[in-house]
Design a protein around this motif. Structure first.
Motif, PDB file in Angstrom:
ATOM      1  N   VAL A 175       0.712  -1.234  -0.064  1.00  0.00           N
ATOM      2  CA  VAL A 175      -0.023   0.084   0.084  1.00  0.00           C
ATOM      3  C   VAL A 175       0.837   1.243   0.047  1.00  0.00           C
ATOM      4  CG1 VAL A 175      -1.457   1.350   1.381  1.00  0.00           C
ATOM      5  CG2 VAL A 175      -2.173  -1.045   0.879  1.00  0.00           C
ATOM      6  N   GLY A 176       0.739   2.035  -0.650  1.00  0.00           N
ATOM      7  CA  GLY A 176       1.103   3.390  -0.878  1.00  0.00           C
ATOM      8  C   GLY A 176      -0.061   4.357  -0.876  1.00  0.00           C
ATOM      9  N   VAL A 177       0.373   5.824  -0.402  1.00  0.00           N
ATOM     10  CA  VAL A 177      -0.688   6.821  -0.197  1.00  0.00           C
ATOM     11  C   VAL A 177      -0.238   8.000  -0.617  1.00  0.00           C
ATOM     12  CG1 VAL A 177      -2.488   8.172   1.017  1.00  0.00           C
ATOM     13  CG2 VAL A 177      -2.421   5.643   1.305  1.00  0.00           C
ATOM     14  N   SER A 230       4.698   4.378   1.920  1.00  0.00           N
ATOM     15  CA  SER A 230       5.182   3.690   0.743  1.00  0.00           C
ATOM     16  C   SER A 230       5.492   2.192   0.910  1.00  0.00           C
ATOM     17  CB  SER A 230       6.361   4.526   0.753  1.00  0.00           C
ATOM     18  OG  SER A 230       7.210   3.893  -0.522  1.00  0.00           O
ATOM     19  N   ASP A 231       4.861   1.448   0.130  1.00  0.00           N
ATOM     20  CA  ASP A 231       5.169   0.174  -0.025  1.00  0.00           C
ATOM     21  C   ASP A 231       4.900  -0.653   1.600  1.00  0.00           C
ATOM     22  OD1 ASP A 231       5.788  -2.370  -1.262  1.00  0.00           O
ATOM     23  OD2 ASP A 231       7.954  -2.102  -0.417  1.00  0.00           O
ATOM     24  N   ILE A 232       3.547  -0.367   2.061  1.00  0.00           N
ATOM     25  CA  ILE A 232       3.362  -1.161   3.235  1.00  0.00           C
ATOM     26  C   ILE A 232       2.902  -2.292   3.093  1.00  0.00           C
ATOM     27  CG2 ILE A 232       2.084  -0.746   5.368  1.00  0.00           C
ATOM     28  CD1 ILE A 232       3.927   1.546   5.268  1.00  0.00           C
ATOM     29  N   SER A 233       3.335  -3.318   3.712  1.00  0.00           N
ATOM     30  CA  SER A 233       2.793  -4.866   3.655  1.00  0.00           C
ATOM     31  C   SER A 233       2.848  -5.503   4.851  1.00  0.00           C
ATOM     32  CB  SER A 233       3.551  -5.591   2.540  1.00  0.00           C
ATOM     33  OG  SER A 233       3.382  -5.202   1.151  1.00  0.00           O
ATOM     34  N   PHE A 234       1.970  -5.764   5.382  1.00  0.00           N
ATOM     35  CA  PHE A 234       1.764  -6.958   6.563  1.00  0.00           C
ATOM     36  C   PHE A 234       0.383  -7.553   6.544  1.00  0.00           C
ATOM     37  CE2 PHE A 234       0.119  -2.750   8.172  1.00  0.00           C
ATOM     38  CZ  PHE A 234      -1.064  -3.092   8.747  1.00  0.00           C
ATOM     39  N   THR A 235       0.563  -8.501   7.176  1.00  0.00           N
ATOM     40  CA  THR A 235      -0.756  -9.350   7.459  1.00  0.00           C
ATOM     41  C   THR A 235      -1.135  -9.471   9.130  1.00  0.00           C
ATOM     42  OG1 THR A 235       0.413 -11.209   7.685  1.00  0.00           O
ATOM     43  CG2 THR A 235      -0.507 -10.811   5.434  1.00  0.00           C
ATOM     44  N   GLY A 271      -1.248  -0.380  -4.397  1.00  0.00           N
ATOM     45  CA  GLY A 271      -1.460  -1.656  -3.696  1.00  0.00           C
ATOM     46  C   GLY A 271      -3.019  -1.760  -3.241  1.00  0.00           C
ATOM     47  N   LYS A 272      -3.226  -2.842  -2.272  1.00  0.00           N
ATOM     48  CA  LYS A 272      -4.689  -3.009  -1.801  1.00  0.00           C
ATOM     49  C   LYS A 272      -4.591  -3.538  -0.658  1.00  0.00           C
ATOM     50  CE  LYS A 272      -4.804  -7.446  -4.204  1.00  0.00           C
ATOM     51  NZ  LYS A 272      -3.306  -7.586  -4.784  1.00  0.00           N
ATOM     52  N   VAL A 273      -5.756  -3.574   0.189  1.00  0.00           N
ATOM     53  CA  VAL A 273      -6.079  -3.988   1.459  1.00  0.00           C
ATOM     54  C   VAL A 273      -7.201  -5.092   1.252  1.00  0.00           C
ATOM     55  CG1 VAL A 273      -7.096  -3.523   3.656  1.00  0.00           C
ATOM     56  CG2 VAL A 273      -5.627  -1.925   2.739  1.00  0.00           C
ATOM     57  N   ILE A 274      -6.946  -6.196   1.681  1.00  0.00           N
ATOM     58  CA  ILE A 274      -8.032  -7.419   1.712  1.00  0.00           C
ATOM     59  C   ILE A 274      -8.384  -7.721   2.896  1.00  0.00           C
ATOM     60  CG2 ILE A 274      -7.940  -9.879   0.937  1.00  0.00           C
ATOM     61  CD1 ILE A 274      -5.958  -9.012  -0.922  1.00  0.00           C
ATOM     62  N   ILE A 275      -9.568  -7.605   3.192  1.00  0.00           N
ATOM     63  CA  ILE A 275     -10.235  -8.026   4.624  1.00  0.00           C
ATOM     64  C   ILE A 275     -11.153  -9.475   4.464  1.00  0.00           C
ATOM     65  CG2 ILE A 275     -11.632  -7.462   6.513  1.00  0.00           C
ATOM     66  CD1 ILE A 275     -10.461  -4.736   6.175  1.00  0.00           C
ATOM     67  N   ASP A 276     -10.801 -10.361   5.251  1.00  0.00           N
ATOM     68  CA  ASP A 276     -11.788 -11.728   4.989  1.00  0.00           C
ATOM     69  C   ASP A 276     -11.793 -11.930   3.493  1.00  0.00           C
ATOM     70  OD1 ASP A 276     -12.343 -11.685   7.742  1.00  0.00           O
ATOM     71  OD2 ASP A 276     -14.153 -10.661   7.463  1.00  0.00           O
ATOM     72  N   GLY A 277     -10.521 -11.980   2.969  1.00  0.00           N
ATOM     73  CA  GLY A 277     -10.439 -12.264   1.764  1.00  0.00           C
ATOM     74  C   GLY A 277     -10.949 -11.486   0.589  1.00  0.00           C
TER      75      GLY A 277
END
Ligand code: ATP
Ligand code: MG
Length: 281
Positions: free
Chosen positions: A9-11, A24-29, A62-68
């Protein structure tokens, strides 16, 4: 399946003819039921990230996925405590909380909504302020109304942006304990599906833990509360480190601070934090 997936994710914000990169370039789960904290200095994009998780702002990349499923807007599975509490000024504290409950997935008869709002205001120590309007409340009190509202909505996911920032030390401790208790599923009255035909609560189901994303400036608070801490660097915000918090629950503050592991973790976080200042500190 992950509860929350943040994928590159970038904003960026438009500022006239310039673009400012906040994240910039945020990724985590985040696993279902996990409690994670995000820490980082002012302006590093923590609130921006929470607004993306809440579906109030779409990421520039980028994107955010919640519950798939990709997040395309706000949803009833997420409750938010905003940094600036966002209460309706024309509604009493009770009605602010009741409004949240009405717009949640909890189905309750009207009278029960008022009762539930009252109970959660009592939990945050505002039993004598239920009929006051936000303009008649102190900053810390307004923040507690916003916390009561989010907790009373009983969402699967809680997004909390420095929820205890304006609260005094005593209430802060009480609210930390309350949040942990509700998160652990020990709240006495968190949810009870209601049979609206005969106004009877249906037997209480086995509860799943909430998934919490918690923004704080406070390293000790982050260690006390979380399973995992994500540290952000300064603007544009990037992840500098992810740390597991290994302590068993329930945690005792007094015992925790005496352990060598606590000191080690705290020092590691502080060192990362100071690194952001450059070599002067
Ligand atoms: N709507 C906006 N338009 C332009 N810039 C913005 C906007 N919102 C935030 N920013 C900028 O993005 C950066 C990150 O802001 P954000 O509010 O996410 O920081 P934060 O980490 O929550 O800070 P704090 O700890 O002070 O709350 C800041 O530089 C801020 O000025
Ligand atoms: Mg913020």
């Amino acid at each position: 399946m992950y509860k929350i997936e943040v994928d590159k994710v970038g904003v960026s914000y438009d500022e006239g003819n310039k673009r400012f990169t906040a994240l910039s370039d945020i990724s985590f789960t985040v696993e279902p039921g996990q409690f994670i904290s995000i820490i980082g200095s002012s302006g590093c994009g923590k609130s921006t990230l929470l607004s993306v998780l809440g579906g109030l702002r779409m990421p520039s990349s980028g994107k955010v996925i919640i519950d798939g499923a990709p997040v395309t807007g706000p949803g009833k599975n997420r409750g938010t405590v905003f940094q600036h509490y966002s209460l309706f000024p024309w509604m009493s504290a009770r009605n602010n909380v009741a409004f949240g409950i009405k717009h949640s997935t909890i189905k309750l008869p009207r009278k029960e909504i008022g009762n539930r709002a009252d109970r959660f205001l009592e939990k945050v120590g505002l039993e004598n302020f239920k009929d006051k309007y936000p303009g008649q409340l102190s900053g810390g009190m307004k923040q507690r109304v916003a916390i009561a509202r989010a907790l009373a909505m009983d969402t699967e996911i809680l997004l909390m942006d420095e929820p205890f920032g304006a609260v005094d030390a005593k209430n802060r401790t009480l609210l930390q304990e309350l949040l942990l208790k509700l998160w652990e599923g020990n709240g006495d009255d968190i949810i009870f599906p209601f049979d609206l035909t005969n106004n009877e609560p249906i037997a209480q189901p086995v509860r799943e833990r909430k998934t919490v994303v918690f923004v704080t400036h406070d390293i000790d608070e982050a260690i006390l509360m979380s399973d995992r801490i994500i540290m952000f660097t300064n603007s544009p915000g990037r992840i500098s480190k992810e740390l597991e918090v290994p302590f068993k629950r329930p945690r005792s503050r007094a015992a925790l601070v005496q352990t060598a592991e606590y000191t080690r973790l705290r020092n590691e976080l502080l060192t990362l934090f100071y690194k952001d200042f450059g070599s002067d500190i």
